[in-house]
Scaffold this active site. Structure first.
Site, PDB file in Angstrom:
ATOM      1  N   HIS A 123      11.642  78.170  42.070  1.00 30.48           N
ATOM      2  CA  HIS A 123      10.223  78.509  42.185  1.00 30.48           C
ATOM      3  C   HIS A 123       9.562  77.587  43.188  1.00 30.48           C
ATOM      4  O   HIS A 123       9.949  76.419  43.301  1.00 30.48           O
ATOM      5  CB  HIS A 123       9.530  78.381  40.824  1.00 30.48           C
ATOM      6  CG  HIS A 123       8.229  79.100  40.808  1.00 30.48           C
ATOM      7  ND1 HIS A 123       7.067  78.516  41.239  1.00 30.48           N
ATOM      8  CD2 HIS A 123       7.923  80.374  40.480  1.00 30.48           C
ATOM      9  CE1 HIS A 123       6.104  79.404  41.158  1.00 30.48           C
ATOM     10  NE2 HIS A 123       6.584  80.531  40.702  1.00 30.48           N
ATOM     11  N   ASP A 166      11.034  86.070  36.542  1.00 32.76           N
ATOM     12  CA  ASP A 166      11.729  87.326  36.836  1.00 32.76           C
ATOM     13  C   ASP A 166      13.137  87.390  36.275  1.00 32.76           C
ATOM     14  O   ASP A 166      13.760  88.449  36.290  1.00 32.76           O
ATOM     15  CB  ASP A 166      11.810  87.537  38.364  1.00 32.76           C
ATOM     16  CG  ASP A 166      10.444  87.808  38.947  1.00 32.76           C
ATOM     17  OD1 ASP A 166       9.654  88.461  38.261  1.00 32.76           O
ATOM     18  OD2 ASP A 166      10.188  87.363  40.074  1.00 32.76           O
TER      19      ASP A 166
HETATM   20  N1  CMC Z   1      19.288  80.285  45.010  1.00 31.90           N
HETATM   21  C1  CMC Z   1      19.908  79.380  45.790  1.00 31.90           C
HETATM   22  N2  CMC Z   1      19.286  78.375  46.425  1.00 31.90           N
HETATM   23  C2  CMC Z   1      17.952  78.282  46.267  1.00 31.90           C
HETATM   24  C3  CMC Z   1      17.229  79.183  45.468  1.00 31.90           C
HETATM   25  C4  CMC Z   1      17.945  80.224  44.825  1.00 31.90           C
HETATM   26  N3  CMC Z   1      17.326  81.117  44.057  1.00 31.90           N
HETATM   27  N4  CMC Z   1      15.897  78.856  45.500  1.00 31.90           N
HETATM   28  C5  CMC Z   1      15.806  77.775  46.292  1.00 31.90           C
HETATM   29  N5  CMC Z   1      17.035  77.424  46.766  1.00 31.90           N
HETATM   30  C6  CMC Z   1      17.358  76.264  47.594  1.00 31.90           C
HETATM   31  C7  CMC Z   1      16.710  76.332  48.965  1.00 31.90           C
HETATM   32  O1  CMC Z   1      17.533  77.005  49.878  1.00 31.90           O
HETATM   33  C8  CMC Z   1      16.544  74.870  49.275  1.00 31.90           C
HETATM   34  O2  CMC Z   1      17.828  74.363  49.623  1.00 31.90           O
HETATM   35  P1  CMC Z   1      17.982  73.137  50.669  1.00 31.90           P
HETATM   36  O3  CMC Z   1      17.211  71.986  50.076  1.00 31.90           O
HETATM   37  O4  CMC Z   1      19.446  72.904  50.737  1.00 31.90           O
HETATM   38  O5  CMC Z   1      17.374  73.635  51.959  1.00 31.90           O
HETATM   39  C9  CMC Z   1      16.210  74.244  47.934  1.00 31.90           C
HETATM   40  O6  CMC Z   1      16.781  75.128  46.957  1.00 31.90           O
HETATM   41  C10 CMC Z   1      14.741  74.032  47.649  1.00 31.90           C
HETATM   42  O7  CMC Z   1      14.078  75.251  47.774  1.00 31.90           O
HETATM   43  P2  CMC Z   1      12.551  75.296  47.390  1.00 31.90           P
HETATM   44  O8  CMC Z   1      11.766  74.526  48.386  1.00 31.90           O
HETATM   45  O9  CMC Z   1      12.413  74.933  45.975  1.00 31.90           O
HETATM   46  O10 CMC Z   1      12.286  76.848  47.495  1.00 31.90           O
HETATM   47  P3  CMC Z   1      11.097  77.579  48.197  1.00 31.90           P
HETATM   48  O11 CMC Z   1       9.805  77.006  47.748  1.00 31.90           O
HETATM   49  O12 CMC Z   1      11.367  77.683  49.654  1.00 31.90           O
HETATM   50  O13 CMC Z   1      11.277  79.028  47.583  1.00 31.90           O
HETATM   51  C11 CMC Z   1      11.509  80.718  45.986  1.00 31.90           C
HETATM   52  C12 CMC Z   1      10.868  79.371  46.297  1.00 31.90           C
HETATM   53  C13 CMC Z   1      10.981  81.240  44.663  1.00 31.90           C
HETATM   54  C14 CMC Z   1      11.116  81.723  47.091  1.00 31.90           C
HETATM   55  C15 CMC Z   1      13.049  80.533  45.937  1.00 31.90           C
HETATM   56  O14 CMC Z   1      13.391  79.678  44.881  1.00 31.90           O
HETATM   57  C16 CMC Z   1      13.802  81.846  45.826  1.00 31.90           C
HETATM   58  O15 CMC Z   1      14.050  82.491  46.852  1.00 31.90           O
HETATM   59  N6  CMC Z   1      14.187  82.270  44.585  1.00 31.90           N
HETATM   60  C17 CMC Z   1      14.851  83.541  44.405  1.00 31.90           C
HETATM   61  C18 CMC Z   1      13.821  84.661  44.431  1.00 31.90           C
HETATM   62  C19 CMC Z   1      12.994  84.675  43.186  1.00 31.90           C
HETATM   63  O16 CMC Z   1      13.522  84.620  42.076  1.00 31.90           O
HETATM   64  N7  CMC Z   1      11.668  84.810  43.372  1.00 31.90           N
HETATM   65  C20 CMC Z   1      10.726  84.923  42.255  1.00 31.90           C
HETATM   66  C21 CMC Z   1       9.795  83.757  42.177  1.00 31.90           C
HETATM   67  S1  CMC Z   1       8.908  83.673  40.619  1.00 31.90           S
HETATM   68  C22 CMC Z   1       7.951  85.103  40.574  1.00 31.90           C
HETATM   69  C23 CMC Z   1       6.871  85.121  41.605  1.00 31.90           C
HETATM   70  O17 CMC Z   1       5.907  84.354  41.477  1.00 31.90           O
HETATM   71  O18 CMC Z   1       6.966  85.904  42.523  1.00 31.90           O
END
Ligand code: CMC
Length: 431
Positions: A308, A365
């Site tokens: 998240h 989700d």
């Molecule tokens: N699977 C694998 N790696 C992940 C995931 C995941 N689901 N989420 C984050 N990471 C990795 C990311 O690549 C990063 O890696 P590194 O440090 O090596 O570059 C690290 O974890 C930190 O990521 P972050 O900064 O916490 O993530 P973000 O703020 O860029 O993205 C997110 C947040 C929700 C878009 C992401 O976690 C994601 O894509 N999750 C899967 C999609 C999902 O379930 N979305 C629903 C969110 S909750 C409902 C809503 O509010 O929409």
């Protein structure tokens, strides 16, 4: 407590005021930085930028705290229902009995989609993506009710109660109609029923046989919608605020929010989770392949329903929904192999250093789809369900924007990294 922060740029000391929220959240007020120094703060994706002051929702991602208007989400989940929470989110207080009744009545009398507007559906193919239909038809509310959507804050706020009730009630009706359209079934008109019962009636009634609402189903639906009611400055809500800040009316701003929600990293994740669980099931895998792929770091391979943008500990909504899964399935006398797969996947990921070190936990989700599925709602409709649930949050945030006499249009800056100035080359001389 410090009231000013100072930064030093080019040997010049700049003092910037500090702002503190009611829960002690701190910010450096940088609104005058560029005017005074020529510098901006760079913050791609606004992850560390406060774009507004808001009194709707408080979220502490480090500690897994979520409160609407001060009320903790777990208390609302236990004691409230979607419509009461929607009222709270929009109007700031829990309604007394009279206000609750009036709000319910306004929703019921504004549930229908008029015959002329129903014709819009005919223009869409049966397999049209439901979220694309939802955003288009939600925006058409501005065309059908122009007196509520004048793009003039003062006038639109005078009609706010009606527009808000229409948005909540009609978006729910449109959602059910999108489902009927996709199935080639005739539309079912709303009846004088509670909000969730009415949705189930419009979704599942047969031509000569009204759907008999199962109380457990209506209760579970209520819980799911309530859990989605608002979530601070997420992508779709910020979009609603941004569009609204131009003076755009409520319906148009919500339509923009629906589009933002449709992406797989935001609301679209609930459907993506189900596709992932289904693939694991169909392949007879134990999730190892998805976990390994997710660790590759590519966006397209992320473990859906995990991680998240702000929660770094746990998502309190996932806790409630995860616990509700077993209860709802048991009450409905159903079992779902995807629930076991989800639980195993969660356990495997929570033991894996990649996820642990990045503080990636199941989000809202991850388990919501299992319940939607148990209620008979197809995967293609999951993100529409999210949108129906999120409408109150969008409405409350639009209202804050529209009511802020000192608010300015949302207009971030950028760091330009394109070519510097060059002279125009006629087409005949281009390589
Ligand atoms: N699977 C694998 N790696 C992940 C995931 C995941 N689901 N989420 C984050 N990471 C990795 C990311 O690549 C990063 O890696 P590194 O440090 O090596 O570059 C690290 O974890 C930190 O990521 P972050 O900064 O916490 O993530 P973000 O703020 O860029 O993205 C997110 C947040 C929700 C878009 C992401 O976690 C994601 O894509 N999750 C899967 C999609 C999902 O379930 N979305 C629903 C969110 S909750 C409902 C809503 O509010 O929409």
């Amino acid at each position: 407590m410090t009231t000013n922060a100072s930064i030093k740029i080019d040997d010049k000391e700049i003092s910037l005021p500090i702002m503190v929220g009611s829960e002690g959240e701190k910010a450096v007020d940088a609104r005058n930085l560029r005017k005074d120094t020529g510098y901006i703060f760079y913050d791609q994706g606004y992850g560390n930028t406060g774009s507004c002051e808001s009194s709707v929702t408080y979220l502490d991602g480090e500690n897994g705290v979520l409160r609407h208007r001060g009320y903790p989400i777990d208390q609302l989940a236990e004691h409230s229902d979607f419509i009461e929470t929607a009222y709270l989110v929009i109007y700031g207080e829990l309604p007394n009995e009279k206000k609750r009744k009036e709000f319910g009545a306004l929703l019921r009398t504004n549930a229908v989609i008029e015959t002329q507007m129903q014709r819009i559906f005919e223009g869409f193919p049966k397999d049209a993506p439901p979220m694309a239909m939802l955003s288009s038809i939600a925006n058409s509310l501005a065309a059908y009710y122009p007196e509520l959507a004048t793009n003039n804050f003062e006038k639109d706020l005078q009609n706010f109660d009606l527009a808000a009730a229409m948005a909540i009630s009609k978006i729910r009706t449109i959602g059910a109609m999108i489902y009927r359209h996709s199935k080639g079934l005739p539309f079912v008109h709303p009846k004088d029923l509670p909000f969730c019962d009415n949705f189930l009636h419009m979704m599942f009634s047969e031509p000569y046989q009204d759907y008999v609402v199962i109380p457990e189903v209506a209760k579970a639906l209520n819980l799911l919608l309530l859990m989605h009611a608002d979530h601070e400055q997420n992508c779709s809500t910020s979009t609603v605020r941004m569009v609204g800040s131009s003076g755009a009316n409520l319906f148009t701003s919500i339509s923009a929010g629906i589009n933002a929600l449709s992406g797989p990293l935001h609301g679209g994740a609930n459907a993506a989770v189900m596709h992932m669980l289904q693939s694991i099931h169909d392949e007879g895998d134990d999730g190892t392949r998805f976990i390994a792929a997710a660790k590759s770091g590519t966006k397209g391979n992320r473990l859906m329903g995990f991680g998240h943008a702000v929660y770094r500990n746990f998502d309190p909504r996932a806790k409630v929904i995860g616990a509700a899964c077993d209860v709802v399935l048991k009450k409905l006398g159903k079992s779902d192999p995807l629930l076991d797969i989800a639980k195993n996947l969660e356990q495997a990921a929570l033991k894996d250093d990649y996820f642990v070190s990045r503080k990636l936990y199941p989000n809202v989700d991850f388990y919501s789809g299992i319940i939607f599925r148990a209620l008979g709602i197809p995967t293609s409709m999951f993100t529409v369900m999210f949108a129906i649930g999120r409408a109150p949050g969008w409405i409350a945030n639009w209202r804050e924007v529209a009511s802020n006499a000192k608010g300015r249009i949302y207009r971030p800056r950028q760091i330009y990294v394109g070519p510097t100035q060059r002279d125009y080359v006629p087409i005949s001389k281009r390589a």
